[in-house]
Design a protein around this motif. Sequence first.
Motif, PDB file in Angstrom:
ATOM      1  N   PHE A  61      -3.257  -4.609  -9.333  1.00 27.06           N
ATOM      2  CA  PHE A  61      -3.172  -3.340  -8.625  1.00 27.06           C
ATOM      3  C   PHE A  61      -4.570  -2.761  -8.481  1.00 27.06           C
ATOM      4  O   PHE A  61      -5.513  -3.197  -9.139  1.00 27.06           O
ATOM      5  CB  PHE A  61      -2.252  -2.359  -9.359  1.00 27.06           C
ATOM      6  N   SER A  62      -4.665  -1.790  -7.606  1.00 26.98           N
ATOM      7  CA  SER A  62      -5.933  -1.109  -7.389  1.00 26.98           C
ATOM      8  C   SER A  62      -5.640   0.356  -7.128  1.00 26.98           C
ATOM      9  O   SER A  62      -4.633   0.697  -6.492  1.00 26.98           O
ATOM     10  CB  SER A  62      -6.657  -1.719  -6.182  1.00 26.98           C
ATOM     11  N   GLN A  63      -6.521   1.208  -7.628  1.00 26.94           N
ATOM     12  CA  GLN A  63      -6.375   2.630  -7.339  1.00 26.94           C
ATOM     13  C   GLN A  63      -7.748   3.227  -7.058  1.00 26.94           C
ATOM     14  O   GLN A  63      -8.737   2.839  -7.658  1.00 26.94           O
ATOM     15  CB  GLN A  63      -5.674   3.360  -8.465  1.00 26.94           C
TER      16      GLN A  63
ATOM     17  N   VAL B 127       0.750   9.274  -2.682  1.00 27.70           N
ATOM     18  CA  VAL B 127      -0.274   9.190  -3.729  1.00 27.70           C
ATOM     19  C   VAL B 127      -0.721  10.585  -4.119  1.00 27.70           C
ATOM     20  O   VAL B 127      -0.790  10.935  -5.292  1.00 27.70           O
ATOM     21  CB  VAL B 127      -1.477   8.348  -3.258  1.00 27.70           C
TER      22      VAL B 127
ATOM     23  N   ARG C 193       0.863  -1.177   0.000  1.00 24.12           N
ATOM     24  CA  ARG C 193       0.000   0.000   0.000  1.00 24.12           C
ATOM     25  C   ARG C 193       0.900   1.229   0.000  1.00 24.12           C
ATOM     26  O   ARG C 193       1.743   1.391   0.872  1.00 24.12           O
ATOM     27  CB  ARG C 193      -0.888   0.026   1.234  1.00 24.12           C
TER      28      ARG C 193
ATOM     29  N   PHE D  19      -0.472   6.000 -12.854  1.00 25.52           N
ATOM     30  CA  PHE D  19      -0.270   4.772 -12.091  1.00 25.52           C
ATOM     31  C   PHE D  19      -0.747   3.539 -12.853  1.00 25.52           C
ATOM     32  O   PHE D  19      -0.017   2.557 -12.974  1.00 25.52           O
ATOM     33  CB  PHE D  19      -0.994   4.885 -10.734  1.00 25.52           C
ATOM     34  N   ALA D  20      -1.956   3.578 -13.383  1.00 24.91           N
ATOM     35  CA  ALA D  20      -2.524   2.404 -14.051  1.00 24.91           C
ATOM     36  C   ALA D  20      -1.680   1.977 -15.253  1.00 24.91           C
ATOM     37  O   ALA D  20      -1.379   0.790 -15.418  1.00 24.91           O
ATOM     38  CB  ALA D  20      -3.960   2.671 -14.478  1.00 24.91           C
TER      39      ALA D  20
ATOM     40  N   GLU E 180      -5.576   6.490  -2.897  1.00 23.53           N
ATOM     41  CA  GLU E 180      -5.204   5.120  -2.538  1.00 23.53           C
ATOM     42  C   GLU E 180      -4.577   4.407  -3.731  1.00 23.53           C
ATOM     43  O   GLU E 180      -5.100   4.451  -4.841  1.00 23.53           O
ATOM     44  CB  GLU E 180      -6.451   4.350  -2.107  1.00 23.53           C
ATOM     45  N   ARG E 181      -3.433   3.750  -3.515  1.00 17.74           N
ATOM     46  CA  ARG E 181      -2.787   2.931  -4.537  1.00 17.74           C
ATOM     47  C   ARG E 181      -2.294   1.652  -3.855  1.00 17.74           C
ATOM     48  O   ARG E 181      -1.606   1.713  -2.836  1.00 17.74           O
ATOM     49  CB  ARG E 181      -1.587   3.639  -5.174  1.00 17.74           C
TER      50      ARG E 181
END
Length: 108
Positions: A47-49, A18, A12, A26-27, A53-54
């Motif tokens: 991954f998640s954003q 972030v 995280r 980011f993606a 939050e990343r």
Amino acid sequence: MSPRGELVAVKRIHPRLVLSNAGFGFASIMKTLSLAQHPHIVPIIGFSQALGERIIVMEFVGSVILDFYLHENADGASLLDWNRRLRIAAGVARGIEDLHEGVAWHQI
């Protein structure tokens, strides 16, 4: 654990980092990095954003971090001699070099 029962590592990114780097793509970077296949690069599974939050999900490669081997020993002696440290650093450098070459190639 992944849905298939595999052990994974979850990173995280601190919210302050972030917010200070909100527009850096980011993606697209994570998608490119997830294609990397190199023995010195831990594979990215996903991954998640979200707003502020990343999160990065990677293969789990061990339960002890490199910092432990470099600095943590009860008798004060390092667990890694300088020869092994240099081999690790050279491996990291090869992985970074391959990433730079691969990322540059993907952007052409």
